[in-house]
Design a protein around this motif. Sequence first.
Motif, PDB file in Angstrom:
ATOM      1  N   LEU A 124       6.197 -18.931   1.077  1.00  0.00           N
ATOM      2  CA  LEU A 124       6.693 -20.256   1.404  1.00  0.00           C
ATOM      3  C   LEU A 124       5.711 -21.350   0.984  1.00  0.00           C
ATOM      4  N   GLU A 125       4.421 -21.108   1.154  1.00  0.00           N
ATOM      5  CA  GLU A 125       3.426 -22.115   0.760  1.00  0.00           C
ATOM      6  C   GLU A 125       3.468 -22.390  -0.744  1.00  0.00           C
ATOM      7  N   GLU A 126       3.770 -21.381  -1.554  1.00  0.00           N
ATOM      8  CA  GLU A 126       3.872 -21.571  -3.000  1.00  0.00           C
ATOM      9  C   GLU A 126       5.054 -22.467  -3.351  1.00  0.00           C
ATOM     10  N   LEU A 127       6.024 -22.557  -2.475  1.00  0.00           N
ATOM     11  CA  LEU A 127       7.231 -23.341  -2.732  1.00  0.00           C
ATOM     12  C   LEU A 127       7.183 -24.747  -2.160  1.00  0.00           C
ATOM     13  N   ASP A 128       6.130 -25.083  -1.408  1.00  0.00           N
ATOM     14  CA  ASP A 128       6.083 -26.369  -0.718  1.00  0.00           C
ATOM     15  C   ASP A 128       6.408 -27.554  -1.627  1.00  0.00           C
ATOM     16  N   GLU A 129       5.746 -27.649  -2.761  1.00  0.00           N
ATOM     17  CA  GLU A 129       5.980 -28.782  -3.670  1.00  0.00           C
ATOM     18  C   GLU A 129       7.408 -28.757  -4.219  1.00  0.00           C
ATOM     19  N   PHE A 130       7.950 -27.559  -4.456  1.00  0.00           N
ATOM     20  CA  PHE A 130       9.308 -27.447  -4.981  1.00  0.00           C
ATOM     21  C   PHE A 130      10.339 -27.816  -3.909  1.00  0.00           C
ATOM     22  N   VAL A 131      10.058 -27.454  -2.662  1.00  0.00           N
ATOM     23  CA  VAL A 131      10.941 -27.855  -1.556  1.00  0.00           C
ATOM     24  C   VAL A 131      10.901 -29.373  -1.411  1.00  0.00           C
ATOM     25  N   GLU A 132       9.720 -29.948  -1.511  1.00  0.00           N
ATOM     26  CA  GLU A 132       9.601 -31.406  -1.426  1.00  0.00           C
ATOM     27  C   GLU A 132      10.318 -32.073  -2.609  1.00  0.00           C
ATOM     28  N   ALA A 133      10.217 -31.488  -3.804  1.00  0.00           N
ATOM     29  CA  ALA A 133      10.915 -32.031  -4.976  1.00  0.00           C
ATOM     30  C   ALA A 133      12.427 -31.988  -4.760  1.00  0.00           C
ATOM     31  N   HIS A 134      12.907 -30.915  -4.158  1.00  0.00           N
ATOM     32  CA  HIS A 134      14.336 -30.814  -3.889  1.00  0.00           C
ATOM     33  C   HIS A 134      14.764 -31.879  -2.882  1.00  0.00           C
ATOM     34  N   ARG A 135      13.942 -32.103  -1.871  1.00  0.00           N
ATOM     35  CA  ARG A 135      14.243 -33.135  -0.871  1.00  0.00           C
ATOM     36  C   ARG A 135      14.257 -34.524  -1.536  1.00  0.00           C
ATOM     37  N   LEU A 136      13.301 -34.779  -2.412  1.00  0.00           N
ATOM     38  CA  LEU A 136      13.252 -36.048  -3.126  1.00  0.00           C
ATOM     39  C   LEU A 136      14.497 -36.203  -4.004  1.00  0.00           C
ATOM     40  N   TYR A 137      14.850 -35.155  -4.718  1.00  0.00           N
ATOM     41  CA  TYR A 137      16.051 -35.153  -5.574  1.00  0.00           C
ATOM     42  C   TYR A 137      17.290 -35.506  -4.743  1.00  0.00           C
ATOM     43  N   THR A 138      17.427 -34.863  -3.603  1.00  0.00           N
ATOM     44  CA  THR A 138      18.583 -35.094  -2.739  1.00  0.00           C
ATOM     45  C   THR A 138      18.602 -36.530  -2.227  1.00  0.00           C
ATOM     46  N   THR A 139      17.457 -37.037  -1.811  1.00  0.00           N
ATOM     47  CA  THR A 139      17.363 -38.408  -1.317  1.00  0.00           C
ATOM     48  C   THR A 139      17.757 -39.403  -2.396  1.00  0.00           C
ATOM     49  N   VAL A 140      17.194 -39.244  -3.588  1.00  0.00           N
ATOM     50  CA  VAL A 140      17.485 -40.171  -4.684  1.00  0.00           C
ATOM     51  C   VAL A 140      18.963 -40.104  -5.049  1.00  0.00           C
ATOM     52  N   TRP A 141      19.486 -38.890  -5.159  1.00  0.00           N
ATOM     53  CA  TRP A 141      20.892 -38.758  -5.552  1.00  0.00           C
ATOM     54  C   TRP A 141      21.827 -39.377  -4.513  1.00  0.00           C
ATOM     55  N   HIS A 142      21.570 -39.134  -3.236  1.00  0.00           N
ATOM     56  CA  HIS A 142      22.427 -39.707  -2.195  1.00  0.00           C
ATOM     57  C   HIS A 142      22.350 -41.233  -2.191  1.00  0.00           C
ATOM     58  N   GLU A 143      21.162 -41.771  -2.349  1.00  0.00           N
ATOM     59  CA  GLU A 143      21.017 -43.226  -2.403  1.00  0.00           C
ATOM     60  C   GLU A 143      21.746 -43.794  -3.621  1.00  0.00           C
ATOM     61  N   PHE A 144      21.599 -43.138  -4.761  1.00  0.00           N
ATOM     62  CA  PHE A 144      22.261 -43.627  -5.968  1.00  0.00           C
ATOM     63  C   PHE A 144      23.782 -43.533  -5.831  1.00  0.00           C
ATOM     64  N   ALA A 145      24.270 -42.423  -5.304  1.00  0.00           N
ATOM     65  CA  ALA A 145      25.719 -42.240  -5.151  1.00  0.00           C
ATOM     66  C   ALA A 145      26.312 -43.274  -4.190  1.00  0.00           C
ATOM     67  N   ALA A 146      25.538 -43.714  -3.219  1.00  0.00           N
ATOM     68  CA  ALA A 146      26.024 -44.685  -2.236  1.00  0.00           C
ATOM     69  C   ALA A 146      25.833 -46.132  -2.688  1.00  0.00           C
ATOM     70  N   SER A 147      25.108 -46.345  -3.777  1.00  0.00           N
ATOM     71  CA  SER A 147      24.820 -47.696  -4.222  1.00  0.00           C
ATOM     72  C   SER A 147      26.006 -48.301  -4.966  1.00  0.00           C
ATOM     73  N   PRO A 148      26.119 -49.626  -4.911  1.00  0.00           N
ATOM     74  CA  PRO A 148      27.222 -50.285  -5.623  1.00  0.00           C
ATOM     75  C   PRO A 148      27.177 -50.041  -7.142  1.00  0.00           C
ATOM     76  N   SER A 149      25.988 -49.805  -7.706  1.00  0.00           N
ATOM     77  CA  SER A 149      25.882 -49.596  -9.153  1.00  0.00           C
ATOM     78  C   SER A 149      26.483 -48.252  -9.576  1.00  0.00           C
ATOM     79  N   ALA A 150      26.661 -47.327  -8.623  1.00  0.00           N
ATOM     80  CA  ALA A 150      27.229 -46.004  -8.947  1.00  0.00           C
ATOM     81  C   ALA A 150      28.742 -46.026  -9.003  1.00  0.00           C
ATOM     82  N   THR A 151      29.354 -47.075  -8.489  1.00  0.00           N
ATOM     83  CA  THR A 151      30.810 -47.120  -8.456  1.00  0.00           C
ATOM     84  C   THR A 151      31.396 -47.807  -9.657  1.00  0.00           C
TER      85      THR A 151
END
Length: 151
Positions: A124-151
């Motif tokens: 699990l420790e070897e994956l920490d940065e990759f788990v954080e990258a996935h969380r960042l990816y999800t955050t950015v994508w959700h924010e972008f999908a909800a933004s007026p520029s995405a519609t």
Amino acid sequence: MTFWTFVEHDASPALPSAAELGRSMHELHAALADFSGELGPLSEIRDWLDELLAELRPSPTLSAAERDSLRSRLHEMTPTVFESALPAQAIHGDVAGIISDVRAYGASEAYVADLLAAYGRVDLEELDEFVEAHRLYTTVWHEFAASPSAT
């Protein structure tokens, strides 16, 4: 006319056992190991996320400072995640992503440990940065999908 049988959607399915999920992912990734096609570099994902972040405007759910912090973190994790020297192969669903997903479902850390044990040879420790990258990816994508520029 259709020959399909209608099945009601279960909006709250239970997680499979950690052992079942880990073994299934391992078997899927083993089957995909023979893929001989060309895989794009992970840096393309970083660049895409960077472009999405550049398009995001401050909103009630994401301030300019938070957006800038996400961009900084994206670039901080680049050497470890997006320019990793680890071997690459085609997969459908990554282990870091599944960890984020099962945690979001409320799975315990014991469940996560059992999942990784069933998957095999992953710390699990070897994956920490990759788990954080996935969380960042999800955050950015959700924010972008909800933004007026995405519609």
